[in-house]
Design a protein around this motif. Structure first.
Motif, PDB file in Angstrom:
ATOM      1  N   LEU A 101       0.834  -1.198   0.000  1.00 21.46           N
ATOM      2  CA  LEU A 101       0.000   0.000   0.000  1.00 21.46           C
ATOM      3  C   LEU A 101       0.871   1.252   0.000  1.00 21.46           C
ATOM      4  N   GLY A 102       0.520   2.200  -0.875  1.00 22.30           N
ATOM      5  CA  GLY A 102       1.286   3.433  -0.983  1.00 22.30           C
ATOM      6  C   GLY A 102       2.404   3.355  -1.996  1.00 22.30           C
ATOM      7  N   GLU A 103       2.561   2.208  -2.645  1.00 20.30           N
ATOM      8  CA  GLU A 103       3.603   2.044  -3.659  1.00 20.30           C
ATOM      9  C   GLU A 103       2.974   1.593  -4.977  1.00 20.30           C
ATOM     10  N   GLN A 104       3.743   1.737  -6.047  1.00 25.23           N
ATOM     11  CA  GLN A 104       3.324   1.234  -7.348  1.00 25.23           C
ATOM     12  C   GLN A 104       4.132  -0.009  -7.691  1.00 25.23           C
ATOM     13  N   LEU A 105       3.599  -0.802  -8.589  1.00 26.63           N
ATOM     14  CA  LEU A 105       4.333  -1.974  -9.049  1.00 26.63           C
ATOM     15  C   LEU A 105       5.679  -1.536  -9.626  1.00 26.63           C
ATOM     16  N   SER A 106       6.743  -2.235  -9.242  1.00 25.73           N
ATOM     17  CA  SER A 106       8.075  -1.873  -9.730  1.00 25.73           C
ATOM     18  C   SER A 106       8.168  -2.029 -11.238  1.00 25.73           C
ATOM     19  N   GLN A 107       7.393  -2.973 -11.783  1.00 27.59           N
ATOM     20  CA  GLN A 107       7.312  -3.157 -13.220  1.00 27.59           C
ATOM     21  C   GLN A 107       5.845  -3.158 -13.634  1.00 27.59           C
ATOM     22  N   GLY A 108       5.557  -2.542 -14.773  1.00 31.42           N
ATOM     23  CA  GLY A 108       4.181  -2.517 -15.242  1.00 31.42           C
ATOM     24  C   GLY A 108       3.699  -3.900 -15.656  1.00 31.42           C
ATOM     25  N   ARG A 165      -5.428   3.439  -2.694  1.00 33.96           N
ATOM     26  CA  ARG A 165      -5.545   4.117  -1.401  1.00 33.96           C
ATOM     27  C   ARG A 165      -5.887   3.174  -0.252  1.00 33.96           C
ATOM     28  N   SER A 166      -6.202   1.930  -0.560  1.00 35.11           N
ATOM     29  CA  SER A 166      -6.547   0.998   0.506  1.00 35.11           C
ATOM     30  C   SER A 166      -6.157  -0.416   0.117  1.00 35.11           C
ATOM     31  N   VAL A 167      -6.016  -1.252   1.118  1.00 33.89           N
ATOM     32  CA  VAL A 167      -5.665  -2.645   0.873  1.00 33.89           C
ATOM     33  C   VAL A 167      -6.842  -3.350   0.202  1.00 33.89           C
ATOM     34  N   LYS A 354     -10.714   1.623   9.410  1.00 32.04           N
ATOM     35  CA  LYS A 354     -10.192   2.521   8.371  1.00 32.04           C
ATOM     36  C   LYS A 354      -8.659   2.494   8.344  1.00 32.04           C
ATOM     37  N   LEU A 355      -8.048   2.425   9.509  1.00 33.56           N
ATOM     38  CA  LEU A 355      -6.590   2.322   9.563  1.00 33.56           C
ATOM     39  C   LEU A 355      -6.115   1.037   8.909  1.00 33.56           C
ATOM     40  N   LYS A 356      -6.821  -0.047   9.141  1.00 34.65           N
ATOM     41  CA  LYS A 356      -6.447  -1.325   8.552  1.00 34.65           C
ATOM     42  C   LYS A 356      -6.516  -1.264   7.022  1.00 34.65           C
ATOM     43  N   GLU A 357      -7.449  -0.496   6.522  1.00 27.25           N
ATOM     44  CA  GLU A 357      -7.639  -0.402   5.073  1.00 27.25           C
ATOM     45  C   GLU A 357      -6.661   0.542   4.402  1.00 27.25           C
ATOM     46  N   GLU A 358      -6.266   1.634   5.102  1.00 26.11           N
ATOM     47  CA  GLU A 358      -5.564   2.711   4.411  1.00 26.11           C
ATOM     48  C   GLU A 358      -4.182   3.048   4.955  1.00 26.11           C
TER      49      GLU A 358
END
Length: 360
Positions: A101-108, A165-167, A354-358
């Motif tokens: 969460l909060g990151e993008q895939l290192s490779q598309g 934005r969420s798991v 909400k914390l668990k999700e985001e």
């Protein structure tokens, strides 16, 4: 005389049978004779058949799509069903991938269309591929989006999903989508629906698991319950509800000995400084906030209580706000005190969820 009449009858019978034979031959059905099949469309189908015979299955497919004026869709569908087994969607990764969460895939994500012939399997270049993917809006609701990408010279399209934005689980689906198909929406909607259904059966899918590591990071809480006038109520039930829910979910919580009145200070740096001074680096994060009674009423039988929570999650060492979330809770009960307590506690549970999700 009888002989002449007999000969005439035989001649008439032969002529009659000849006419019937001609009529029967004229009534033999051919594709060009079917109602609604115009010569131009028949020519297009024959052209598609020629592509298929040469194992140019993609060209055959898009050619069949242009014969949209034919009233009998089954004629086109049968041709398309004949070439689609030679056109396969594929992906350049596993069917399931994970990202924090909060990151993008290192490779598309990679997708391709492969054409199967008698001599080879070839990834096709310059092919339109439609991607349908799910993502989360700012209001927390999931929505479906789509875009069309063109395959490269190596036969791939590359897609980097948006940072979520969420798991949770998010799906990306890819399928063949030439512009000739898009035109059918206005020209022949029923044919469009039929072909789209066939293409979706051949789609390639990837499921993205967005996960959080927050439960493995030592965290403490400092949440103060207030009455409608902004004064502390003496019990911090919201914090108890939040802590209980997070513990059940495997979070590493550590109790602190700070006075909850620190929460009322405008500058949270005092709390962070005390945590660093008293606990060193054993507490990595701290949840600071308030829960306040906003409104209550009585209808003669039940009390209605509305409470409001506003919390922030801080990185203790850097002071960075990792997440801020707000929640309301409305509850009813016959006893005011128990309804208040239940409202604060359930508010804490909702905030924890909400914390668990985001929370990354």
């Amino acid at each position: 005389m009888k002989l002449i009449n007999c000969v005439l009858c035989i001649c008439l019978f032969i002529v009659f049978m000849g006419c019937k034979t001609t009529e029967s031959q004229d009534n033999i059905s051919t594709p060009g004779d079917k109602p609604g099949v115009l010569d131009e469309e028949l020519s297009i189908i024959e052209k598609g058949d020629s592509f298929a015979a040469d194992e140019q299955y993609y060209q055959a497919f898009v050619t069949y799509l242009t014969a949209s004026n034919i009233e009998e869709n089954s004629l086109i569908i049968s041709r398309i069903e004949g070439v689609l087994p030679y056109l396969n969607m594929g992906s350049g990764q596993e069917d399931k991938v994970s990202v924090r969460l909060g990151e993008q895939l290192s490779q598309g994500l990679k997708f391709y269309v492969e054409q199967k012939t008698s001599s080879e399997n070839q990834k096709l270049a310059a092919i339109p591929i439609k991607l349908n993917y799910s993502t989360q809006l700012q209001n927390g609701k999931k929505t479906d989006k789509h875009l069309v990408l063109i395959s490269s010279g190596q036969g791939y399209v590359l897609f980097t999903p948006p940072e979520e934005r969420s798991v949770g689980l998010y799906n990306v689906k890819a399928f063949l989508y030439p512009p000739e198909l898009e035109k059918l929406i206005e020209q022949n909607k029923s044919l469009y629906d039929s072909v789209l259904s066939l293409l979706e059966q051949k789609k390639s899918s990837v499921q993205i698991n967005v996960y959080s590591m927050a439960q493995n990071i030592t965290t403490s809480t400092l949440i103060l319950d207030l009455d409608s006038g902004g004064k502390p109520v003496g019990q911090n039930i919201t914090e108890l509800g939040l802590d209980s829910h997070l513990k059940k979910s495997g979070y590493q919580l550590k109790v602190n000995n700070l006075d909850h009145l620190y929460v009322l200070e405008e500058d949270n740096n005092a709390v962070l400084d005390r945590i660093k001074r008293d606990y060193g680096d054993t507490i990595k994060r701290i949840i600071i906030g308030t829960a306040q009674l906003e409104d209550f009423s009585y209808d003669g039988q039940n009390y209605s209580v509305k409470v409001y929570g506003d919390i922030r999650v801080f990185n203790v060492q850097t002071g960075e706000v990792l997440l801020r979330t707000r929640r309301y809770k409305l509850m009813q009960g016959q006893n005011l005190d128990s309804t208040l307590n239940s409202s604060y506690r359930q508010l804490g549970i909702d905030l924890a969820q909400k914390l668990k999700e985001e929370l990354p």
